[in-house]
Design an enzyme around this catalytic site. Structure first.
Site, PDB file in Angstrom:
ATOM      1  N   GLU A  17       0.833  -1.215   0.000  1.00 32.16           N
ATOM      2  CA  GLU A  17       0.000   0.000   0.000  1.00 32.16           C
ATOM      3  C   GLU A  17       0.863   1.259   0.000  1.00 32.16           C
ATOM      4  OE1 GLU A  17      -3.718   0.028   2.050  1.00 32.16           O
ATOM      5  OE2 GLU A  17      -3.059   1.696   3.287  1.00 32.16           O
ATOM      6  N   THR A  48      -4.213   4.804  -1.001  1.00 30.02           N
ATOM      7  CA  THR A  48      -5.246   5.269  -0.064  1.00 30.02           C
ATOM      8  C   THR A  48      -5.886   6.578  -0.544  1.00 30.02           C
ATOM      9  OG1 THR A  48      -3.719   6.502   1.313  1.00 30.02           O
ATOM     10  CG2 THR A  48      -4.082   4.183   1.901  1.00 30.02           C
ATOM     11  N   TYR A  49      -6.942   6.960   0.165  1.00 31.43           N
ATOM     12  CA  TYR A  49      -7.778   8.105  -0.224  1.00 31.43           C
ATOM     13  C   TYR A  49      -7.989   8.975   1.001  1.00 31.43           C
ATOM     14  CZ  TYR A  49     -11.907  10.087  -2.668  1.00 31.43           C
ATOM     15  OH  TYR A  49     -12.817  10.893  -3.315  1.00 31.43           O
ATOM     16  N   ALA A  51     -10.142  10.852   3.301  1.00 30.97           N
ATOM     17  CA  ALA A  51     -11.587  10.954   3.535  1.00 30.97           C
ATOM     18  C   ALA A  51     -12.025  12.406   3.423  1.00 30.97           C
ATOM     19  CB  ALA A  51     -11.941  10.393   4.907  1.00 30.97           C
ATOM     20  N   TYR A 144     -12.430  -5.724  10.331  1.00 33.83           N
ATOM     21  CA  TYR A 144     -11.732  -5.406  11.583  1.00 33.83           C
ATOM     22  C   TYR A 144     -11.706  -6.630  12.503  1.00 33.83           C
ATOM     23  CZ  TYR A 144     -12.611  -0.885   9.544  1.00 33.83           C
ATOM     24  OH  TYR A 144     -12.642   0.162   8.656  1.00 33.83           O
ATOM     25  N   LYS A 164     -22.398  -5.990   4.212  1.00 33.07           N
ATOM     26  CA  LYS A 164     -21.508  -5.297   3.280  1.00 33.07           C
ATOM     27  C   LYS A 164     -21.032  -6.271   2.191  1.00 33.07           C
ATOM     28  CE  LYS A 164     -17.477  -3.430   5.059  1.00 33.07           C
ATOM     29  NZ  LYS A 164     -16.684  -2.383   5.745  1.00 33.07           N
ATOM     30  N   GLN A 175      -7.929  -4.436   8.905  1.00 36.74           N
ATOM     31  CA  GLN A 175      -7.141  -3.437   9.619  1.00 36.74           C
ATOM     32  C   GLN A 175      -5.896  -4.145  10.157  1.00 36.74           C
ATOM     33  OE1 GLN A 175      -8.818  -0.237  12.434  1.00 36.74           O
ATOM     34  NE2 GLN A 175      -8.417  -1.969  13.757  1.00 36.74           N
ATOM     35  N   GLN A 211       5.075   5.994  15.378  1.00 36.58           N
ATOM     36  CA  GLN A 211       4.112   5.405  14.437  1.00 36.58           C
ATOM     37  C   GLN A 211       3.209   4.407  15.166  1.00 36.58           C
ATOM     38  OE1 GLN A 211       6.096   2.873  11.670  1.00 36.58           O
ATOM     39  NE2 GLN A 211       4.228   2.265  10.610  1.00 36.58           N
ATOM     40  N   LYS A 271       7.472   3.414   1.777  1.00 35.26           N
ATOM     41  CA  LYS A 271       8.861   3.155   2.189  1.00 35.26           C
ATOM     42  C   LYS A 271       9.377   1.929   1.435  1.00 35.26           C
ATOM     43  CE  LYS A 271       8.217   4.892   6.880  1.00 35.26           C
ATOM     44  NZ  LYS A 271       7.601   4.447   8.133  1.00 35.26           N
TER      45      LYS A 271
HETATM   46  C1  LIG Z   1      -8.063  -2.022   4.723  1.00 37.57           C
HETATM   47  C2  LIG Z   1      -8.446  -0.626   5.119  1.00 37.57           C
HETATM   48  C3  LIG Z   1      -8.188   0.433   4.255  1.00 37.57           C
HETATM   49  C4  LIG Z   1      -8.542   1.748   4.609  1.00 37.57           C
HETATM   50  N1  LIG Z   1      -8.268   2.779   3.741  1.00 37.57           N
HETATM   51  C5  LIG Z   1      -8.644   4.036   4.047  1.00 37.57           C
HETATM   52  C6  LIG Z   1      -8.421   5.138   3.131  1.00 37.57           C
HETATM   53  O1  LIG Z   1      -7.857   4.963   2.054  1.00 37.57           O
HETATM   54  N2  LIG Z   1      -8.852   6.370   3.500  1.00 37.57           N
HETATM   55  C7  LIG Z   1      -9.484   6.606   4.691  1.00 37.57           C
HETATM   56  O2  LIG Z   1      -9.868   7.739   4.955  1.00 37.57           O
HETATM   57  N3  LIG Z   1      -9.706   5.595   5.578  1.00 37.57           N
HETATM   58  C8  LIG Z   1      -9.305   4.331   5.286  1.00 37.57           C
HETATM   59  N4  LIG Z   1      -9.547   3.298   6.169  1.00 37.57           N
HETATM   60  C9  LIG Z   1     -10.180   3.606   7.461  1.00 37.57           C
HETATM   61  C10 LIG Z   1     -11.715   3.531   7.381  1.00 37.57           C
HETATM   62  O3  LIG Z   1     -12.187   4.543   6.523  1.00 37.57           O
HETATM   63  C11 LIG Z   1     -12.273   3.695   8.793  1.00 37.57           C
HETATM   64  O4  LIG Z   1     -11.956   2.584   9.575  1.00 37.57           O
HETATM   65  C12 LIG Z   1     -13.759   4.049   8.882  1.00 37.57           C
HETATM   66  O5  LIG Z   1     -14.017   4.472  10.221  1.00 37.57           O
HETATM   67  C13 LIG Z   1     -14.694   2.886   8.587  1.00 37.57           C
HETATM   68  O6  LIG Z   1     -14.730   2.581   7.264  1.00 37.57           O
HETATM   69  P1  LIG Z   1     -15.533   1.266   6.744  1.00 37.57           P
HETATM   70  O7  LIG Z   1     -15.505   1.299   5.280  1.00 37.57           O
HETATM   71  O8  LIG Z   1     -15.029   0.064   7.435  1.00 37.57           O
HETATM   72  O9  LIG Z   1     -17.002   1.644   7.278  1.00 37.57           O
HETATM   73  P2  LIG Z   1     -18.325   0.817   7.558  1.00 37.57           P
HETATM   74  O10 LIG Z   1     -18.281  -0.531   6.954  1.00 37.57           O
HETATM   75  O11 LIG Z   1     -19.433   1.713   7.178  1.00 37.57           O
HETATM   76  O12 LIG Z   1     -18.303   0.635   9.147  1.00 37.57           O
HETATM   77  C14 LIG Z   1     -18.164   1.750  10.027  1.00 37.57           C
HETATM   78  C15 LIG Z   1     -18.917   1.484  11.325  1.00 37.57           C
HETATM   79  O13 LIG Z   1     -20.317   1.481  11.070  1.00 37.57           O
HETATM   80  C16 LIG Z   1     -20.893   0.233  11.443  1.00 37.57           C
HETATM   81  N5  LIG Z   1     -21.888  -0.095  10.403  1.00 37.57           N
HETATM   82  C17 LIG Z   1     -21.644  -0.577   9.152  1.00 37.57           C
HETATM   83  N6  LIG Z   1     -22.791  -0.712   8.479  1.00 37.57           N
HETATM   84  C18 LIG Z   1     -23.792  -0.296   9.307  1.00 37.57           C
HETATM   85  C19 LIG Z   1     -25.215  -0.189   9.184  1.00 37.57           C
HETATM   86  N7  LIG Z   1     -25.827  -0.551   8.050  1.00 37.57           N
HETATM   87  N8  LIG Z   1     -25.925   0.280  10.244  1.00 37.57           N
HETATM   88  C20 LIG Z   1     -25.315   0.661  11.393  1.00 37.57           C
HETATM   89  N9  LIG Z   1     -23.956   0.568  11.582  1.00 37.57           N
HETATM   90  C21 LIG Z   1     -23.216   0.100  10.545  1.00 37.57           C
HETATM   91  C22 LIG Z   1     -19.747  -0.762  11.492  1.00 37.57           C
HETATM   92  O14 LIG Z   1     -20.005  -1.843  12.390  1.00 37.57           O
HETATM   93  C23 LIG Z   1     -18.600   0.128  11.963  1.00 37.57           C
HETATM   94  O15 LIG Z   1     -18.638   0.295  13.345  1.00 37.57           O
HETATM   95  C24 LIG Z   1      -9.175   1.992   5.856  1.00 37.57           C
HETATM   96  C25 LIG Z   1      -9.417   0.922   6.731  1.00 37.57           C
HETATM   97  C26 LIG Z   1      -9.049  -0.378   6.382  1.00 37.57           C
HETATM   98  C27 LIG Z   1      -9.278  -1.506   7.356  1.00 37.57           C
END
Ligand SMILES: Cc1cc2nc3c(=O)[nH]c(=O)nc-3n(C[C@H](O)[C@H](O)[C@H](O)COP(=O)(O)OP(=O)(O)OC[C@H]3O[C@@H](n4cnc5c(N)ncnc54)[C@H](O)[C@@H]3O)c2cc1C
Length: 287
Positions: A17, A48-49, A51, A144, A164, A175, A211, A271
């Site tokens: 990544e 990555t992106y 947010a 997660y 999902k 994660q 980190q 890196k």
């Molecule tokens: C592999 C990976 C790559 C990532 N890359 C980035 C990146 O490039 N840029 C960035 O900004 N962040 C990134 N993140 C961080 C991520 O955006 C955060 O962890 C964010 O808080 C949750 O994103 P998600 O897509 O898992 O959200 P979701 O799947 O929407 O989950 C978020 C929370 O909402 C809950 N939830 C899900 N669906 C529902 C529903 N229908 N009703 C009620 N609750 C629900 C879940 O249980 C969880 O607690 C990354 C994380 C991982 C693990």
């Protein structure tokens, strides 16, 4: 090429990544680092992106450059926090126009003021929309092993994860975690509830003590005593900590492969020397 096809066609894969620069001025340095990582021939690279769309254009620029110049399969990330349906569709069009077949569909972290665009509340809403807009694109999503920080319970998080995946996800990436047993337990739990897509463990090589603090604060990940001891002992010596962090991550990967986990994603954080160090520790295993 689609990431899901790469996973199906290869026995063991290691992917890396990178993240885009915060501003256009940093692009040259990022492309140089990303290019050096691509030269190590990973199975694919994710980008990555930021947010809220802060670096969205820069994500596409890095992804398109990696694809065009380095001929590597790329997985650009896309978060829906702060985006509208129109901006997401525009973004998907840009990815397709750059020849990209993959997208990592995420919600993104909520802004501090809690304000969120109503078009998408959770990643599942984004995934449903991407799937109906583009039937062919390969979709990855986040999971997660220790539960998402906002989740009231692990079982609730798993229920939403299943929703999902059912919305059209091809594969999942986790994660970071520092204790593989947590991942094995998670795998068992998700298979029990009928999630069958490939799950890539996300391994973060920790190469300096700061980190670790930042990563743990954001993710809530458990740090085992044996890793804390390493950070305590070597945290003040940058070269020693870097070497120890690379070896710890490589040891996690060796254990994963030994336990039949075949596809591993490494948070290589721009890196190249860290990515190369990991691969050097795996050279005989990957032959
Ligand atoms: C592999 C990976 C790559 C990532 N890359 C980035 C990146 O490039 N840029 C960035 O900004 N962040 C990134 N993140 C961080 C991520 O955006 C955060 O962890 C964010 O808080 C949750 O994103 P998600 O897509 O898992 O959200 P979701 O799947 O929407 O989950 C978020 C929370 O909402 C809950 N939830 C899900 N669906 C529902 C529903 N229908 N009703 C009620 N609750 C629900 C879940 O249980 C969880 O607690 C990354 C994380 C991982 C693990």
């Amino acid at each position: 090429m689609k990431v899901i096809d790469i996973l199906k066609q290869n026995d063991i894969t290691i992917s890396f990544e990178v993240f885009p620069p915060k501003k256009q001025e940093g692009m040259e340095g990022v492309l140089e680092a990303a290019g050096a990582i691509a030269a190590l021939k990973p199975a694919f690279m994710s980008v990555t992106y930021g947010a809220g769309g802060s670096t969205s254009r820069l994500t596409t620029e890095v992804a398109a450059s990696l694809y065009e110049k380095n001929r590597v399969t790329v997985l650009p990330h896309l978060t829906c926090v702060g985006e509208t349906r129109a901006t997401i569709h525009e973004h998907l069009e840009e990815l397709r126009a750059s020849g990209l077949d993959n997208v990592m569909a995420l919600r993104g972290d909520l802004p501090k003021d809690g304000r969120q665009n109503k078009d998408y509340e959770h990643a599942v809403d984004l995934i449903r929309d991407i799937r109906s807009y583009d039937k062919e694109i390969c979709i990855g999503a986040a999971c997660y092993p220790e539960g998402h920080v906002e989740s009231a319970s692990r079982s609730e998080d798993l229920k939403y994860l299943k929703e999902k995946v059912d919305a059209g996800v091809d594969f999942l990436t986790t994660q970071m975690f520092f204790d593989n047993d947590l991942f094995y337990r998670f795998l068992w739990q998700i298979r029990e509830i009928g999630i069958t897509v490939p799950v890539l463990p996300g391994i973060m090589p920790i190469t300096n003590a700061r980190q670790l603090g930042r990563s743990v604060e954001l993710s809530g990940t458990h740090v085992p005593e044996r890793f804390l001891a390493i950070v305590d002992r070597f945290g003040g010596n940058p070269d020693a900590m870097k070497q120890a962090g690379i070896v710890y991550a490589a040891a996690q990967i060796i254990d994963l492969i030994a336990n039949d986990v075949r596809h591993i994603h490494v948070y290589s954080m721009n890196k190249p020397e860290v990515a190369a160090g990991i691969l050097a520790n795996l050279s005989e295993l990957l032959k």
